[in-house]
Enzyme design. Structure first.
Site, PDB file in Angstrom:
ATOM      1  N   ARG A 176       0.841  -1.194   0.000  1.00  0.00           N
ATOM      2  CA  ARG A 176       0.000   0.000   0.000  1.00  0.00           C
ATOM      3  C   ARG A 176       0.881   1.251   0.000  1.00  0.00           C
ATOM      4  NH1 ARG A 176      -2.401  -3.361   4.071  1.00  0.00           N
ATOM      5  NH2 ARG A 176      -4.540  -4.030   3.566  1.00  0.00           N
ATOM      6  N   LYS A 219      -2.409  -2.151   8.015  1.00  0.00           N
ATOM      7  CA  LYS A 219      -3.528  -1.593   8.756  1.00  0.00           C
ATOM      8  C   LYS A 219      -3.608  -2.214  10.147  1.00  0.00           C
ATOM      9  CE  LYS A 219      -6.479  -0.344   4.848  1.00  0.00           C
ATOM     10  NZ  LYS A 219      -7.806  -0.511   4.203  1.00  0.00           N
ATOM     11  N   HIS A 227      -3.089   2.519  -5.684  1.00  0.00           N
ATOM     12  CA  HIS A 227      -3.991   1.407  -5.367  1.00  0.00           C
ATOM     13  C   HIS A 227      -4.261   0.537  -6.588  1.00  0.00           C
ATOM     14  CE1 HIS A 227      -7.051  -0.850  -3.257  1.00  0.00           C
ATOM     15  NE2 HIS A 227      -7.856  -0.677  -4.284  1.00  0.00           N
ATOM     16  N   ARG A 235      -1.635  -1.974  -6.851  1.00  0.00           N
ATOM     17  CA  ARG A 235      -1.887  -3.064  -5.887  1.00  0.00           C
ATOM     18  C   ARG A 235      -2.934  -4.017  -6.460  1.00  0.00           C
ATOM     19  NH1 ARG A 235      -1.911  -4.402  -0.325  1.00  0.00           N
ATOM     20  NH2 ARG A 235      -3.942  -4.840   0.588  1.00  0.00           N
ATOM     21  N   HIS A 265      -4.479  -8.857   3.818  1.00  0.00           N
ATOM     22  CA  HIS A 265      -5.921  -8.823   4.074  1.00  0.00           C
ATOM     23  C   HIS A 265      -6.262  -9.646   5.313  1.00  0.00           C
ATOM     24  CE1 HIS A 265      -7.043  -7.794  -0.363  1.00  0.00           C
ATOM     25  NE2 HIS A 265      -6.811  -6.725   0.356  1.00  0.00           N
ATOM     26  N   TYR A 324     -10.716  -9.260  -6.300  1.00  0.00           N
ATOM     27  CA  TYR A 324      -9.822  -9.236  -7.454  1.00  0.00           C
ATOM     28  C   TYR A 324     -10.074 -10.391  -8.415  1.00  0.00           C
ATOM     29  CZ  TYR A 324      -7.257  -6.064  -4.384  1.00  0.00           C
ATOM     30  OH  TYR A 324      -6.917  -5.033  -3.547  1.00  0.00           O
TER      31      TYR A 324
END
Length: 296
Positions: free
Chosen positions: A146, A170, A240, A243, A266, A275
């Site tokens: 990211r 995150k 993004h 990514r 994730h 995706y």
């Protein structure tokens, strides 16, 4: 309730980034201002759902997209969850709220041909900025990192000997990413140039500006947009999307979805599955091309 208490809760207990915490506080402030103007009340702890519903209606009528409205309501949910944990309210006014319906955004990744034109035909430019920019493009595409993770990389996070890069994702979740051999070589070249611009204040940060300062989000975006505009006419050219491209190309080549999930950082497979629509399209083309029934 002081905003500082809520901010501390978001940063310390929820492990949100400062950027996310600031966004939540802005949403809460906006809602408080609405309540004061519409209901002559600044007490957000005494809010009832009809007041929140009125805010939602005002946002929608002013042209705010449902996706953005849902994000703002998510900020309020976190706030009222915080108040519940502190025993300041007995029930969240959002307990029965249902999110607004949103249309699924179809983000179009870059093709392998576009990425080859971008990274395979570099014009041989040298110098700090040229090598840094190419390395940023390489990392975003070959690791799926990211933008915020890239900016936050510290020098100790890089292990060229083992070919790995540690990133903080995150909610402060760490993961270790493998680096391709060509990326390691490019990283070595970048580090040589980096030594020429480094300052006493930026020794910890891997990626720097030409002035020797820590990289910042808008500069990363400008770099990506500049180079991708040279090889693609797609409207959206952002970190993004690289990514997204990383994940799509891995899945198209048969990578295991769980592995892609771990590489992307994730929390669940549901996030990774967004995706797969591109992978299915690739499978459909292969199926139509190869199956004998399609030749009749």
């Amino acid at each position: 309730m002081a905003a500082a208490d809520f901010e501390k809760y978001l940063l310390s207990e929820r492990n949100y980034s400062p950027h996310t915490a600031a966004a939540y506080l802005r949403d809460l402030k906006q809602f408080a201002e609405f309540c004061l103007e519409e209901f002559d009340s600044s007490d957000t702890q005494a809010v009832v759902y009809p007041m929140i519903r009125s805010w939602i209606i005002s946002l929608v009528e002013s042209g705010v997209e449902n996706r953005s409205v849902n994000r703002k309501i998510s900020s309020l949910k976190s706030y009222y969850t915080f108040l519940l944990r502190k025993g300041r309210i007995d029930k969240s006014p959002l307990a029965g709220h249902k999110t607004l319906k949103t249309s699924r955004k179809l983000e179009v990744p870059f093709s392998q041909e576009e990425m080859e034109r971008l990274l395979g035909n570099w014009d041989g430019e040298e110098g700090f900025e040229a090598i840094r920019d190419r390395l940023i493009l390489e990392l975003l595409y070959t690791t799926g990192i990211r933008r915020a993770e890239l900016i936050g990389v510290q020098m100790p996070d890089l292990d060229l000997a083992s070919g790995t890069l540690r990133v903080l994702g995150k909610r402060n979740k760490e993961r270790v990413l493998p680096l391709l051999e060509q990326t390691r070589t490019l990283m070595g070249r970048y580090l040589s140039y980096r030594a020429e611009v480094i300052t006493a204040d930026s020794t910890a940060h891997l990626f720097l500006t030409s002035a020797g300062q820590k990289l910042y989000p808008t500069l990363v975006y400008r770099i990506i947009n500049k180079y991708l505009s040279e090889v693609s006419v797609k409207a959206k050219r952002s970190p993004h999307i690289l990514r997204h491209t990383f994940a799509t190309h891995l899945l198209n080549k048969g990578a295991d979805m769980n592995s892609v999930k771990e590489l992307l950082g994730h929390a669940s497979l549901a996030s990774t599955q967004v995706y797969t629509h591109n992978s299915i399209a690739e499978l459909k083309r292969a199926h139509e091309k190869a199956h004998p029934r399609n030749r009749e």
